[in-house]
Design a protein around this motif. Structure first.
Motif, short mmCIF file in Angstrom:
data_model
loop_
_atom_site.label_atom_id
_atom_site.label_comp_id
_atom_site.label_asym_id
_atom_site.label_seq_id
_atom_site.Cartn_x
_atom_site.Cartn_y
_atom_site.Cartn_z
N ASN A 84 134.58 -21.70 37.02
CA ASN A 84 135.30 -20.46 36.71
C ASN A 84 135.27 -20.26 35.20
OD1 ASN A 84 137.23 -18.23 37.62
ND2 ASN A 84 138.42 -19.25 36.02
N THR A 85 134.93 -19.03 34.78
CA THR A 85 134.81 -18.73 33.35
C THR A 85 135.57 -17.47 33.00
OG1 THR A 85 132.61 -19.75 33.26
CG2 THR A 85 133.21 -18.28 31.46
N ALA A 86 136.49 -17.58 32.05
CA ALA A 86 137.18 -16.42 31.48
C ALA A 86 136.55 -16.09 30.14
CB ALA A 86 138.66 -16.72 31.31
N SER A 87 136.26 -14.80 29.90
CA SER A 87 135.56 -14.39 28.69
C SER A 87 136.28 -13.24 28.01
CB SER A 87 134.13 -13.94 29.01
OG SER A 87 133.39 -14.96 29.66
N PHE A 88 136.23 -13.24 26.68
CA PHE A 88 136.63 -12.08 25.88
C PHE A 88 135.35 -11.52 25.27
CE2 PHE A 88 137.69 -10.19 21.74
CZ PHE A 88 138.53 -9.16 22.17
N ILE A 89 135.04 -10.25 25.59
CA ILE A 89 133.76 -9.66 25.23
C ILE A 89 133.98 -8.39 24.42
CG2 ILE A 89 131.59 -8.70 26.09
CD1 ILE A 89 132.04 -10.36 28.64
N ALA A 90 133.32 -8.30 23.28
CA ALA A 90 133.29 -7.07 22.49
C ALA A 90 131.89 -6.46 22.61
CB ALA A 90 133.60 -7.36 21.02
N LYS A 91 131.84 -5.14 22.86
CA LYS A 91 130.56 -4.50 23.11
C LYS A 91 130.46 -3.17 22.39
CE LYS A 91 127.78 -2.85 27.06
NZ LYS A 91 127.82 -2.56 28.52
N TRP A 92 129.39 -2.99 21.67
CA TRP A 92 129.07 -1.71 21.02
C TRP A 92 128.10 -0.96 21.91
CZ3 TRP A 92 124.42 -0.67 17.72
CH2 TRP A 92 124.43 0.65 17.25
N ASN A 93 128.47 0.26 22.32
CA ASN A 93 127.66 1.07 23.23
C ASN A 93 127.13 2.30 22.51
OD1 ASN A 93 128.59 -0.36 25.85
ND2 ASN A 93 130.51 0.31 24.95
N ASN B 4 136.09 -23.82 33.12
CA ASN B 4 136.52 -25.03 33.80
C ASN B 4 135.81 -25.16 35.14
OD1 ASN B 4 138.45 -22.83 34.77
ND2 ASN B 4 138.92 -24.47 36.20
N ILE B 5 135.68 -26.38 35.62
CA ILE B 5 135.11 -26.61 36.95
C ILE B 5 136.24 -26.98 37.90
CG2 ILE B 5 132.83 -27.25 36.11
CD1 ILE B 5 133.60 -30.20 36.49
N TRP B 6 136.00 -26.76 39.18
CA TRP B 6 137.02 -27.01 40.19
C TRP B 6 136.34 -27.33 41.51
CZ3 TRP B 6 137.51 -23.73 44.50
CH2 TRP B 6 136.75 -22.55 44.44
N GLY B 7 137.13 -27.81 42.46
CA GLY B 7 136.67 -28.00 43.83
C GLY B 7 136.21 -29.39 44.18
N SER B 8 135.87 -30.23 43.18
CA SER B 8 135.36 -31.57 43.47
C SER B 8 136.31 -32.63 42.91
CB SER B 8 133.97 -31.76 42.85
OG SER B 8 134.02 -31.70 41.44
N TYR B 9 136.09 -33.86 43.35
CA TYR B 9 136.88 -34.98 42.84
C TYR B 9 136.63 -35.16 41.35
CZ TYR B 9 138.92 -39.67 42.70
OH TYR B 9 139.70 -40.75 42.40
N TYR B 10 135.39 -34.99 40.94
CA TYR B 10 135.03 -35.12 39.53
C TYR B 10 135.74 -34.06 38.68
CZ TYR B 10 132.00 -35.24 35.37
OH TYR B 10 131.51 -35.32 34.10
N ALA B 11 135.93 -32.87 39.23
CA ALA B 11 136.56 -31.78 38.48
C ALA B 11 138.02 -32.05 38.17
CB ALA B 11 136.44 -30.48 39.26
N ASN B 12 138.66 -32.95 38.93
CA ASN B 12 140.07 -33.23 38.71
C ASN B 12 140.34 -33.79 37.31
OD1 ASN B 12 140.70 -32.40 41.31
ND2 ASN B 12 140.56 -34.46 42.17
N ASP C 130 134.77 -14.64 35.65
CA ASP C 130 133.70 -14.89 36.61
C ASP C 130 134.13 -16.07 37.48
OD1 ASP C 130 132.18 -12.86 35.52
OD2 ASP C 130 131.01 -14.20 34.24
N PHE C 131 134.50 -15.76 38.71
CA PHE C 131 135.01 -16.78 39.63
C PHE C 131 133.87 -17.23 40.53
CE2 PHE C 131 137.29 -18.22 43.46
CZ PHE C 131 138.16 -19.15 42.88
N GLY C 132 133.36 -18.43 40.28
CA GLY C 132 132.22 -18.94 41.03
C GLY C 132 132.58 -19.38 42.42
N LEU C 133 131.75 -19.01 43.38
CA LEU C 133 131.98 -19.35 44.78
C LEU C 133 130.95 -20.33 45.34
CD1 LEU C 133 132.86 -15.78 46.12
CD2 LEU C 133 134.46 -17.60 45.52
N THR C 134 129.89 -20.57 44.58
CA THR C 134 128.83 -21.47 45.05
C THR C 134 128.87 -22.78 44.26
OG1 THR C 134 127.23 -20.52 43.49
CG2 THR C 134 127.32 -19.57 45.71
N GLU C 135 128.35 -23.82 44.86
CA GLU C 135 128.30 -25.12 44.21
C GLU C 135 127.28 -25.10 43.07
OE1 GLU C 135 127.83 -28.49 46.78
OE2 GLU C 135 128.88 -27.51 48.42
N VAL C 136 127.67 -25.63 41.92
CA VAL C 136 126.74 -25.72 40.79
C VAL C 136 126.07 -27.09 40.73
CG1 VAL C 136 127.96 -23.99 39.43
CG2 VAL C 136 128.57 -26.41 39.18
N ASN C 137 126.50 -28.02 41.55
CA ASN C 137 125.90 -29.35 41.57
C ASN C 137 124.66 -29.36 42.46
OD1 ASN C 137 128.26 -29.17 43.58
ND2 ASN C 137 127.06 -30.85 44.43
#
Length: 218
Positions: free
Chosen positions: A206-215, A37-45, A186-193
């Motif tokens: 802001n991006t929430a992820s579910f990650i499966a990893k084989w090591n 999701n995006i946040w912080g701007s009028y457009y993001a509402n 991943d909580f973004g702190l910089t403007e992407v525009n």
């Protein structure tokens, strides 16, 4: 963009070569789903998050019995949509109901630099935290299912940088192989525009992820 990516790669390569001499490196292949999701701007509402995906490789470099340095080189597809007015009028931040969707899709190369703490045990919970950077590869928009001719790279082409936090479990499958499952934000702190306008200014992600990893150890 390329200078930053090369510098990060150089640092990681140096860590990896030093740790590999001590047999303390795990290489992983990871995949998963994300929710952006995006946040912080009028457009993001008026924006709504969508499900995307992540695919990449990673390194887990042991620093001690419990601590390690981890990073990934992930290709990520992130997206969101807004309900637009029947006549497309640009980024007006409109909020009246409409069935027409304007879907924006981001393709990123994401590199986190994280410190991981792993608890003892065969099935080991872990936590990790640190900064990340997402470098945009391409941004496209689809208006009512049709690709928009407007170049959205000029609107949303900024690097996404911020703080990454994750929790998960690692399951030891053998002496050299393991499987980890992680929830990461991943909580973004910089403007992407890139474009400056009343509705777009201060757009962050802001991006929430579910990650499966084989090591596996190398």
């Amino acid at each position: 963009m390329f200078k930053k990516s090369f510098f990060i790669l150089l640092i990681i390569s140096s860590f990896t070569l030093q740790a590999q001499k001590k047999n303390n490196v795990k290489v992983g292949i990871n995949t998963g789903l994300n929710y952006t999701n995006i946040w912080g701007s009028y457009y993001a509402n008026d924006s709504h998050p969508q499900v995307g995906y992540v695919l990449g490789v990673g390194f887990d470099i042991s620093l001690s019995n419990n601590f390690s340095f981890i990073t990934n080189f992930n290709y990520e597809r992130k997206s969101f949509y807004v309900n637009e007015a029947p006549v497309f009028s640009g980024f007006t931040g409109s909020s009246w109901p409409s069935d027409i969707k304007s879907v924006t899709k981001f393709d990123y190369l994401t590199v986190p630099l994280l410190l991981k703490f792993k608890f003892d045990g065969e099935y080991s919970p872990f936590i990790n935290a640190g900064p990340f950077i997402s470098v945009p590869l391409n941004v496209t928009n689809y208006y009512d299912g049709t690709k928009n001719n407007l170049d959205f790279n000029k609107l949303f082409g900024g690097n996404n940088m911020g703080i990454s936090l994750g929790i998960g479990y690692e399951f030891e499958l053998s002496k050299t192989n393991s499987l980890s499952l992680e929830l990461r934000d991943d909580f973004g702190l910089t403007e992407v525009n890139n474009a400056s306008s009343y509705s777009l200014n201060d757009t962050r992600m802001n991006t929430a992820s579910f990650i499966a990893k084989w090591n596996f150890k190398i």
